[in-house]
Every structure is written in C-alpha cells, then in structure tokens.
Design an enzyme around this catalytic site. Sequence first.
Site, PDB file in Angstrom:
ATOM      1  N   HIS A   1      -8.022  -5.214  -0.002  1.00  0.00           N
ATOM      2  CA  HIS A   1      -6.739  -4.510   0.115  1.00  0.00           C
ATOM      3  C   HIS A   1      -5.933  -4.999   1.315  1.00  0.00           C
ATOM      4  O   HIS A   1      -4.700  -5.054   1.262  1.00  0.00           O
ATOM      5  CB  HIS A   1      -7.011  -3.003   0.225  1.00  0.00           C
ATOM      6  CG  HIS A   1      -5.761  -2.183   0.287  1.00  0.00           C
ATOM      7  ND1 HIS A   1      -4.824  -2.188  -0.727  1.00  0.00           N
ATOM      8  CD2 HIS A   1      -5.281  -1.344   1.230  1.00  0.00           C
ATOM      9  CE1 HIS A   1      -3.829  -1.376  -0.403  1.00  0.00           C
ATOM     10  NE2 HIS A   1      -4.080  -0.866   0.766  1.00  0.00           N
TER      11      HIS A   1
ATOM     12  N   ASP B   1      -8.801  -6.662  -4.284  1.00  0.00           N
ATOM     13  CA  ASP B   1      -8.418  -5.333  -3.804  1.00  0.00           C
ATOM     14  C   ASP B   1      -8.981  -4.287  -4.753  1.00  0.00           C
ATOM     15  O   ASP B   1      -8.509  -4.128  -5.870  1.00  0.00           O
ATOM     16  CB  ASP B   1      -6.883  -5.249  -3.748  1.00  0.00           C
ATOM     17  CG  ASP B   1      -6.379  -3.906  -3.217  1.00  0.00           C
ATOM     18  OD1 ASP B   1      -7.188  -2.987  -2.993  1.00  0.00           O
ATOM     19  OD2 ASP B   1      -5.154  -3.799  -3.025  1.00  0.00           O
TER      20      ASP B   1
ATOM     21  N   SER C   1       0.840  -1.202   0.000  1.00  0.00           N
ATOM     22  CA  SER C   1       0.000   0.000   0.000  1.00  0.00           C
ATOM     23  C   SER C   1       0.880   1.258   0.000  1.00  0.00           C
ATOM     24  O   SER C   1       1.764   1.384  -0.835  1.00  0.00           O
ATOM     25  CB  SER C   1      -0.949  -0.054   1.208  1.00  0.00           C
ATOM     26  OG  SER C   1      -1.967   0.908   1.093  1.00  0.00           O
TER      27      SER C   1
END
Lengths: 387, 387
Positions: A366, A333, A167
């Site tokens: 995610h 995600d 991320s």
Amino acid sequence: MPSNPHDERDNAVPASVGIVETRFARLFSDDHPLQFQIGAELASVTVAYETYGTLNANKNNAVYVCHALTGDAHAAGLHSADDEKPGWWDGFIGPGKALDTNEYFVICGNVLGGCQGTTGPGSVDAISGKRFCLDFPFLTVSDIVSVHSELVRHLGIKQLLAVVGGSLGGMQVLDWSVRFPDQLRACVVLASAPKLAAQGIAFNAVGRRAIYGDAGFLKGQYYDSEGPRYGLALARMVAHITYLSEDSIELKFGRRLQDSDRFAYDMQKETEFQIESYLHYQGKRFVQRFDANSYVYLTRAMDYFDLSEGYESLAEAVKNVQARFLVASYDTDWLFPTSQSKELVSALLQAGKHVSFTELHCPFGHDSFLIDLGPLNEMVGPFLEQA
Amino acid sequence: MPSNPHDERDNAVPASVGIVETRFARLFSDDHPLQFQIGAELASVTVAYETYGTLNANKNNAVYVCHALTGDAHAAGLHSADDEKPGWWDGFIGPGKALDTNEYFVICGNVLGGCQGTTGPGSVDAISGKRFCLDFPFLTVSDIVSVHSELVRHLGIKQLLAVVGGSLGGMQVLDWSVRFPDQLRACVVLASAPKLAAQGIAFNAVGRRAIYGDAGFLKGQYYDSEGPRYGLALARMVAHITYLSEDSIELKFGRRLQDSDRFAYDMQKETEFQIESYLHYQGKRFVQRFDANSYVYLTRAMDYFDLSEGYESLAEAVKNVQARFLVASYDTDWLFPTSQSKELVSALLQAGKHVSFTELHCPFGHDSFLIDLGPLNEMVGPFLEQA
C-alpha cells in the site's frame, strides 16, 4: 517563492521546491459556518497549508494534494536550511517532477480533524474555551473535503486543474469530484477505493481499541498528561504491517535478528527479530508526531466513507462528475487491492466519464504511492499536461 | 470406547466418536527429566490428552493429532450428553471420516506451555511451590514435540501410523519427522510452513505487545487477579483477522452495520460495523478459555521455529526423514501462503522423500483447515489408507 537550495548541486539530486513555510488560513464565520455532514457546525476552522510554485494570472494552474491518514500539509521542500527531512511527497512535487512547480501551483492542506495545524479534536473550542477532545463533531470524508474546497475559494481559485491523492487522500478526491464537480478538471486517485473493505475496517477497529484500552487515554481528555502513548504506538504497529507487502517485509527483514546472530531466548525481550524492532521504532516515532484523538476520528472517517451511500449504485453516485480521472492501484497492495480500484473505474465508465486506469507493479504494498515515485511521475505528469 | 449418541439419528448427521473424556498423563521423572532445547529441565510434566478409537493388538494403528496455537486435547466428540459443542476437529475424526476411528486409534494431546491441562506457565512449579508465570522455561516447538513423543511411548506405542497437524500443529509434525524419524510412518502438514515469515512474526509481536501493555499483566504474575483480559482479547482480535481471507470477511460482513441500518455517528461506539462486533466477540470469548502467558510462550515458539536451523539447507534438515508426507496449503491463506508449503515440498523432494502436495481451493483463508473438512477428508483418508 523560496529559492532552491539544490540549484548548485550535482544534477543527480532531484530539484526541490526549496525552503517552504506552513501557512494558516482562518476559514468560515458565524454567518457562514462549516456545516458538518451530520449536522454540527463550526464557525471557525484554521487550516494549515503549504503551496509550491506560482499561481498564474488566469488562476487555472492549481493542483490540490490530499494527504493520507497520518500525513500533513508539508508535502514538499524543507522547513529550514538545515532541515534534513523533506516533505512527504517531495519526489513527486517540484521542478520537473509530475506536480511540476514550474508549471503548477500546488496546494496541500492538513485535513480537518488532524493534528498538524488544522482544527481537530486537540484544538480549543472557542465556545467552551476548552479542547474539543471527543466532543469534536463526528467527522466524515465529506467534512474534510468541505474544508479543502473552502480553502481553494479562500485562495481566490475558482477551478482546480487537478486534485491528487492516495489512500484516504484518494477518498477525498472521489468525494470532491462528486460534491463539487465544477471545482476540479482532473482527478488522480492512487491506491484507494470508493469504500473501505471489511478487512480495512477490522484493522482500524483493532488500532482504535489499542488506544481506548490505554489507561492514559482518559476518554480523550489526556492533553495535560502523557496520553495513550503505548496504545497509539500499538495502533501504528498493526497499521504499519498492513501498509507493507508480504514480500517487501520478507525481503527487508526476513527472520534476521536484531542484536546478535543467536536467539536471546528471553520471554521479556520484545525485539528479538529485526521486524519487531522496526515496528517498535515506527510506533515510537509515530507517537512523537501524531495525536491519538485525531487517529480515532480519521480512521472512523475512513471506515464510514462510501461514495455510493445514498445512491442506488456507484455509477449513479458519479453521474455528475465532470473531471477526467486517472486511477492507479498497486499489485502488491492488499489493504486497497486492485479490485476496489476496478470497481470504481467500472462505475465511472458506466456513467460515461473519462477515466484512465492502470495497475502498477511495485513490491512495496500500500505504501508504494509514497515510495515508488518513478512510475508515478511518468504516469501523472503526462496526464496533468493533457488536463 | 464410549457409545455413539448419534446412532439412532438421521443418517445425514455425521457419525461422532460420542462422549469422550480428557485424561491426564504424568510424564518424565527425576532420573528422566524433560530436557528443554535451551537447557532447562522439568522432572514432571502433566499432559492432558484424549483418544478416539481402539489401539489394535499390533499397536500400529495410532494417529497423533497436533493442535494449533490455541487448540486443546479435545479434538472430537462431546464431553457430556448435553454438551453442544463437539471437539475442534470433530468433522475430521470419527467413524467413516478421514481419521476413521473404526480403523485408527487417534490421540490428541494439549501442547506443553498450553493452558488446557498440560503443564505450562500457569502451572505450579513443584520446586518453588508457586506458579511458573514467566519463569517457565523458554519453549520451542521441539520441546512441545518432545512431550508428544514421550506421551506416545507412555501409551506403549512404538511407531505412529501418522502425525497430522495444521498451522503450528504442522510445525510440530515437521519437527517430529526430523527429530524422531523412527517414530512415525506418515506426516500430514496442513496450512503450515518450515518457518514463520516476517509478516507472521510481526502480527505475533503486535499481539504480545497488546498483552504486555495491559496494566493487568503484572509481568505475568496475574493469576490472583483479573489478568490482562483487554490485552489478550486485543491480541486475539488482530490474530483473528489474519486467520480469515479478505474475501470471506467481505462476504460474511462487508460493511453491514451491527444494530441498525444507519450509522450511529458516535465516537464512543466501538461496534458500529458487524465486523467490529464479531471481532470484539471473538476477543471476549477467547479470554474465557485462554491464558495470556501461554499465548505469549506459544507465539514465541512459533516465531522461533525454523526447521532448517542448524543445517545448511532445508533439504539437509529433512535428510533423515523416514515418513511419507502429505502437504496441503490453501489458496486464500495469506498467513501461511502456498509458497511456504512449496518450499517445504521442494526440500523434501530434493532429499529424495515421498511427498504429495496440493493447494486446496477454499475461501476461508488460514482457518480453512478447521472449517472446510470435505476436501480434507477426501484427501487425507486415502493417504492414510496407503500408509
């Protein structure tokens, strides 16, 4: 290195790095200040960091872990014998795991602008004697990486074996590979992107607006009062939805009620469904560990990040990269979809770089890179051995 | 029926129903009160509604339009000669369009609990002489439909040719088909679901929390003051993101900046990116036309809606349905994904009902049913002709 409290336990318990301590480094100086991307300077930056494993004599076995938006330096192990909550990537860092502490010296530092020991908006400005609050310099991912990079030099390490992050952590890895190409041999970028999409910017905007709108925010000068607890919790609630996949949230909560098997039919009741109660809990828990100003700064850094900024193309941006890349996305995600990872991979290939790519199948959206560590260990372990 | 102001214009301009007026019906009475699903009663309900086209002598050409969460009775035409904004489904209702006013008598009523003319939490309670606020009875989709159904009887119509609705409007169509099977011959359900998924409940929870957290909310008793403008705008911002597809938001805004070609690098600036400015604008505009208490009640009604509640299965729930169904979903709608429409279609088929289903390809996400009217006209027109 600390002993391993799991040594005598059942083999089924994954080996841990044991009891660890957060350390603090004071980096930069009047003669060598941190230069922010947009021009500000700081003559002193404190960085909270942890290390796991042992640096070898050649100092070529170090792996740096870049944490995500709300992570911290405590990536593995326990802080005391009765600590029940191991570090946030404990299943990925430790003896026999992908970031194998029998082989590697793993470093994790809290990000610049954060609130878990590293200098950020809640820190005291040495010049004014007051907390920075919103006078903290505007922060970019490059500034975060400049501090990571300095910490590595401070530890006497010339080149890292690898930098790993998911991320916002993956964005740091990308920036690092472009701006300090000599400093790293391999990169692992998980559930990330070379730039945030409009939808991601939109959700961050909502989160910040929830904080700004809380009467307790006081333009960021809330450290002597309760602060924007309600707004920060709300920001976390909306962000948390984006971290989960539609299927996982459905499977975990569906339409199940929280307190009974019948609706309360009460307009005052906010936690009728389990999913509501869960989000409220996540919001409440987050407020206990995170600072609203840091949230505001770090989401902005995320918004602004664009690896290709100042270049004609993404391929042009990565042309000086020296590291080998492993890029992985998750099929569920929707915040950092596979298409964004593919864009990165295409650019790296176009620039003639070594890159492996895979889309992992995992139901958790995610957050998969923090939850589903089996596939990650299987994939990252061998990649690092090659590096 | 009003004249058509477009008559003398270019043929390319779609024909309009012209200038229309919102009318008001007073329904129910002391002897025949509205019975809410959870037990409350109201002896008088005012409904704001509009009609387009002419009811034929046999009174068998009426089509009822159920609006979505924040819609109103003004579905087509203009309110005055200089009105620049036609009704919300103007491209779908009018001469030669799918809801062809040369053939059909189209009715649209503002929902119970709403704030655009129909009795809701902002209305004055005849008994107490004060506005209901949060003392308005707890509201379900069934209660909304009970009022629609009563309006139809009030207009002297025994059976509708069709009931049409998208999103929360589609939920009303579903409830109607089950609870008053004799009253309708055909149903069109667009971008909807037999129940809201956990993710939808989660986003609604965030929106309500934004409203509750605004100091101006005053437990719903804000009508003599400014009200929770900030919170309601924030609720709209987050909801608006869920109405757009990731691709459409990317295409429309991407990472483009609002005011210049360079970042402002200013932590106080909330509208750096165009997408942020757009969301702020949507929030601001929404506050001018919508009431926070209605938002709170209607999102709760949406959360609670579950067509199969009280039945052993969804197929069991629809077993008394008499109407033919047309069900359509949109491939980029992630709030009401195709899988939910398919669940409904399966149940209708299992119960031996007539049902047509299609997944429309359209880039605009959940809002497609309000935007992309070409495919809708092509599909719904012939379906109604058969009905």
